[in-house]
Scaffold this motif. Structure first.
Motif, PDB file in Angstrom:
ATOM      1  N   VAL A   1       0.883  -1.156   0.000  1.00 44.76           N
ATOM      2  CA  VAL A   1       0.000   0.000   0.000  1.00 44.76           C
ATOM      3  C   VAL A   1       0.927   1.214   0.000  1.00 44.76           C
ATOM      4  O   VAL A   1       1.836   1.310   0.842  1.00 44.76           O
ATOM      5  N   MET A   2       0.712   2.099  -0.948  1.00 47.40           N
ATOM      6  CA  MET A   2       1.533   3.297  -1.094  1.00 47.40           C
ATOM      7  C   MET A   2       0.636   4.526  -0.961  1.00 47.40           C
ATOM      8  O   MET A   2      -0.582   4.423  -1.086  1.00 47.40           O
ATOM      9  N   GLU A   3       1.260   5.666  -0.731  1.00 44.54           N
ATOM     10  CA  GLU A   3       0.521   6.925  -0.714  1.00 44.54           C
ATOM     11  C   GLU A   3       1.228   7.908  -1.625  1.00 44.54           C
ATOM     12  O   GLU A   3       2.439   8.146  -1.489  1.00 44.54           O
ATOM     13  N   ALA A   4       0.477   8.474  -2.559  1.00 37.38           N
ATOM     14  CA  ALA A   4       1.003   9.473  -3.482  1.00 37.38           C
ATOM     15  C   ALA A   4       1.196  10.801  -2.750  1.00 37.38           C
ATOM     16  O   ALA A   4       0.579  11.022  -1.699  1.00 37.38           O
ATOM     17  N   PRO A   5       2.011  11.694  -3.288  1.00 40.78           N
ATOM     18  CA  PRO A   5       2.162  13.011  -2.668  1.00 40.78           C
ATOM     19  C   PRO A   5       0.820  13.742  -2.520  1.00 40.78           C
ATOM     20  O   PRO A   5       0.663  14.576  -1.640  1.00 40.78           O
ATOM     21  N   SER A   6      -0.157  13.395  -3.345  1.00 39.13           N
ATOM     22  CA  SER A   6      -1.491  14.005  -3.281  1.00 39.13           C
ATOM     23  C   SER A   6      -2.340  13.442  -2.144  1.00 39.13           C
ATOM     24  O   SER A   6      -3.445  13.908  -1.913  1.00 39.13           O
ATOM     25  N   GLY A   7      -1.837  12.394  -1.458  1.00 37.96           N
ATOM     26  CA  GLY A   7      -2.585  11.774  -0.369  1.00 37.96           C
ATOM     27  C   GLY A   7      -3.392  10.559  -0.796  1.00 37.96           C
ATOM     28  O   GLY A   7      -3.953   9.870   0.047  1.00 37.96           O
ATOM     29  N   HIS A   8      -3.458  10.265  -2.082  1.00 32.20           N
ATOM     30  CA  HIS A   8      -4.206   9.100  -2.564  1.00 32.20           C
ATOM     31  C   HIS A   8      -3.453   7.811  -2.255  1.00 32.20           C
ATOM     32  O   HIS A   8      -2.247   7.724  -2.453  1.00 32.20           O
ATOM     33  N   ARG A   9      -4.191   6.824  -1.803  1.00 29.23           N
ATOM     34  CA  ARG A   9      -3.616   5.504  -1.552  1.00 29.23           C
ATOM     35  C   ARG A   9      -3.770   4.653  -2.815  1.00 29.23           C
ATOM     36  O   ARG A   9      -4.763   4.750  -3.532  1.00 29.23           O
ATOM     37  N   PHE A  10      -2.778   3.801  -3.065  1.00 33.82           N
ATOM     38  CA  PHE A  10      -2.811   2.863  -4.185  1.00 33.82           C
ATOM     39  C   PHE A  10      -1.942   1.678  -3.809  1.00 33.82           C
ATOM     40  O   PHE A  10      -1.199   1.730  -2.831  1.00 33.82           O
ATOM     41  N   CYS A  11      -2.043   0.595  -4.581  1.00 31.94           N
ATOM     42  CA  CYS A  11      -1.294  -0.616  -4.270  1.00 31.94           C
ATOM     43  C   CYS A  11      -0.386  -1.021  -5.411  1.00 31.94           C
ATOM     44  O   CYS A  11      -0.721  -0.826  -6.583  1.00 31.94           O
ATOM     45  N   ILE A  12       0.746  -1.598  -5.058  1.00 32.53           N
ATOM     46  CA  ILE A  12       1.672  -2.189  -6.019  1.00 32.53           C
ATOM     47  C   ILE A  12       1.560  -3.701  -5.843  1.00 32.53           C
ATOM     48  O   ILE A  12       1.843  -4.234  -4.768  1.00 32.53           O
ATOM     49  N   VAL A  13       1.117  -4.374  -6.903  1.00 27.34           N
ATOM     50  CA  VAL A  13       0.844  -5.809  -6.855  1.00 27.34           C
ATOM     51  C   VAL A  13       1.667  -6.542  -7.897  1.00 27.34           C
ATOM     52  O   VAL A  13       2.183  -5.941  -8.844  1.00 27.34           O
ATOM     53  N   HIS A  14       1.779  -7.854  -7.734  1.00 31.98           N
ATOM     54  CA  HIS A  14       2.417  -8.696  -8.753  1.00 31.98           C
ATOM     55  C   HIS A  14       1.490  -8.802  -9.961  1.00 31.98           C
ATOM     56  O   HIS A  14       0.316  -8.427  -9.900  1.00 31.98           O
ATOM     57  N   LYS A  15       1.996  -9.344 -11.054  1.00 30.67           N
ATOM     58  CA  LYS A  15       1.187  -9.533 -12.260  1.00 30.67           C
ATOM     59  C   LYS A  15      -0.123 -10.222 -11.894  1.00 30.67           C
ATOM     60  O   LYS A  15      -0.136 -11.187 -11.136  1.00 30.67           O
ATOM     61  N   GLN A  16      -1.233  -9.733 -12.454  1.00 30.32           N
ATOM     62  CA  GLN A  16      -2.557 -10.227 -12.101  1.00 30.32           C
ATOM     63  C   GLN A  16      -3.172 -11.162 -13.132  1.00 30.32           C
ATOM     64  O   GLN A  16      -4.043 -11.944 -12.804  1.00 30.32           O
ATOM     65  N   ARG A  17      -2.767 -11.047 -14.367  1.00 33.40           N
ATOM     66  CA  ARG A  17      -3.287 -11.913 -15.418  1.00 33.40           C
ATOM     67  C   ARG A  17      -2.139 -12.618 -16.107  1.00 33.40           C
ATOM     68  O   ARG A  17      -1.017 -12.120 -16.112  1.00 33.40           O
ATOM     69  N   LYS A  18      -2.437 -13.758 -16.700  1.00 33.73           N
ATOM     70  CA  LYS A  18      -1.401 -14.517 -17.394  1.00 33.73           C
ATOM     71  C   LYS A  18      -0.738 -13.659 -18.465  1.00 33.73           C
ATOM     72  O   LYS A  18       0.480 -13.592 -18.558  1.00 33.73           O
ATOM     73  N   ALA A  19      -1.568 -12.982 -19.292  1.00 32.02           N
ATOM     74  CA  ALA A  19      -1.031 -12.072 -20.307  1.00 32.02           C
ATOM     75  C   ALA A  19      -0.770 -10.724 -19.641  1.00 32.02           C
ATOM     76  O   ALA A  19      -1.696 -10.080 -19.155  1.00 32.02           O
ATOM     77  N   PHE A  20       0.479 -10.297 -19.589  1.00 34.56           N
ATOM     78  CA  PHE A  20       0.857  -9.071 -18.898  1.00 34.56           C
ATOM     79  C   PHE A  20       0.677  -7.836 -19.787  1.00 34.56           C
ATOM     80  O   PHE A  20       0.446  -6.751 -19.288  1.00 34.56           O
ATOM     81  N   GLY A  21       0.780  -7.969 -21.087  1.00 34.56           N
ATOM     82  CA  GLY A  21       0.649  -6.826 -22.008  1.00 34.56           C
ATOM     83  C   GLY A  21      -0.786  -6.571 -22.353  1.00 34.56           C
ATOM     84  O   GLY A  21      -1.674  -7.165 -21.762  1.00 34.56           O
ATOM     85  N   PRO A  22      -1.109  -5.709 -23.289  1.00 34.19           N
ATOM     86  CA  PRO A  22      -0.157  -5.016 -24.157  1.00 34.19           C
ATOM     87  C   PRO A  22       0.184  -3.606 -23.702  1.00 34.19           C
ATOM     88  O   PRO A  22       1.031  -2.965 -24.293  1.00 34.19           O
ATOM     89  N   HIS A  23      -0.421  -3.084 -22.678  1.00 33.51           N
ATOM     90  CA  HIS A  23      -0.264  -1.669 -22.313  1.00 33.51           C
ATOM     91  C   HIS A  23       0.787  -1.480 -21.227  1.00 33.51           C
ATOM     92  O   HIS A  23       0.519  -0.878 -20.188  1.00 33.51           O
ATOM     93  N   LEU A  24       1.991  -1.978 -21.461  1.00 34.17           N
ATOM     94  CA  LEU A  24       3.038  -1.930 -20.443  1.00 34.17           C
ATOM     95  C   LEU A  24       3.877  -0.659 -20.556  1.00 34.17           C
ATOM     96  O   LEU A  24       4.142  -0.162 -21.645  1.00 34.17           O
ATOM     97  N   ASN A  25       4.293  -0.141 -19.414  1.00 32.45           N
ATOM     98  CA  ASN A  25       5.317   0.886 -19.364  1.00 32.45           C
ATOM     99  C   ASN A  25       6.632   0.193 -19.076  1.00 32.45           C
ATOM    100  O   ASN A  25       6.692  -0.727 -18.257  1.00 32.45           O
ATOM    101  N   ARG A  26       7.692   0.633 -19.740  1.00 38.69           N
ATOM    102  CA  ARG A  26       9.021   0.050 -19.526  1.00 38.69           C
ATOM    103  C   ARG A  26       9.866   1.070 -18.769  1.00 38.69           C
ATOM    104  O   ARG A  26       9.967   2.224 -19.180  1.00 38.69           O
ATOM    105  N   TRP A  27      10.441   0.616 -17.664  1.00 38.63           N
ATOM    106  CA  TRP A  27      11.249   1.497 -16.814  1.00 38.63           C
ATOM    107  C   TRP A  27      12.658   0.964 -16.719  1.00 38.63           C
ATOM    108  O   TRP A  27      12.860  -0.196 -16.416  1.00 38.63           O
ATOM    109  N   ASP A  28      13.632   1.824 -16.969  1.00 36.09           N
ATOM    110  CA  ASP A  28      15.048   1.431 -16.869  1.00 36.09           C
ATOM    111  C   ASP A  28      15.638   1.868 -15.551  1.00 36.09           C
ATOM    112  O   ASP A  28      15.201   2.759 -14.910  1.00 36.09           O
TER     113      ASP A  28
END
Length: 127
Positions: free
Chosen positions: A100-127
């Motif tokens: 559970v994370m909190e954005a600077p705006s105060g909104h709570r959100f969650c970081i989870v593992h992959k939820q569906r077998k197919a992970f794409g197609p709308h992925l962001n790539r971070w280096d």
């Protein structure tokens, strides 16, 4: 390098029984109920969504009702660190499965593992 994307719209429902909330949101959004009692504890239900849509999960909670987002990733630690650099802060690691994370705006959100077998197609790539 890791990937992440919007995964799930979570309807946090402060209620005694999630069945009424699930029936309402199913009718309101025109999405059939996919699963009730997802984890066997009466705290989660899921509506049907297309493969290219975010999942819609209803969650029974103690806090006031609200909506939060889940971001799924193939590297949870890297995604949490990336978001901390943007100003988010860690609130809690739940059931050894998600942050559970909190954005600077105060909104709570969650970081989870992959939820569906197919992970794409709308992925962001971070280096």
């Amino acid at each position: 390098m890791h990937h992440s994307k919007l995964s799930t719209l979570v309807l946090d429902c402060q209620c005694d029984d999630l069945r009424d909330a699930t029936a309402f949101w199913s009718a309101a959004l025109g999405k059939p109920i996919a699963k009730v009692n997802v984890e066997g504890d009466g705290n989660y239900a899921e509506l049907e969504t297309a493969d290219d849509e975010p999942l819609i999960l209803l969650q029974k909670v103690e806090h006031p009702s609200r909506v939060h987002l889940d971001i799924e990733t193939d590297d949870q630690d890297a995604e949490v660190a990336r978001l901390e650099k943007l100003g988010a802060k860690r609130i809690a690691y739940v059931r050894g499965r998600w942050w559970v994370m909190e954005a600077p705006s105060g909104h709570r959100f969650c970081i989870v593992h992959k939820q569906r077998k197919a992970f794409g197609p709308h992925l962001n790539r971070w280096d």
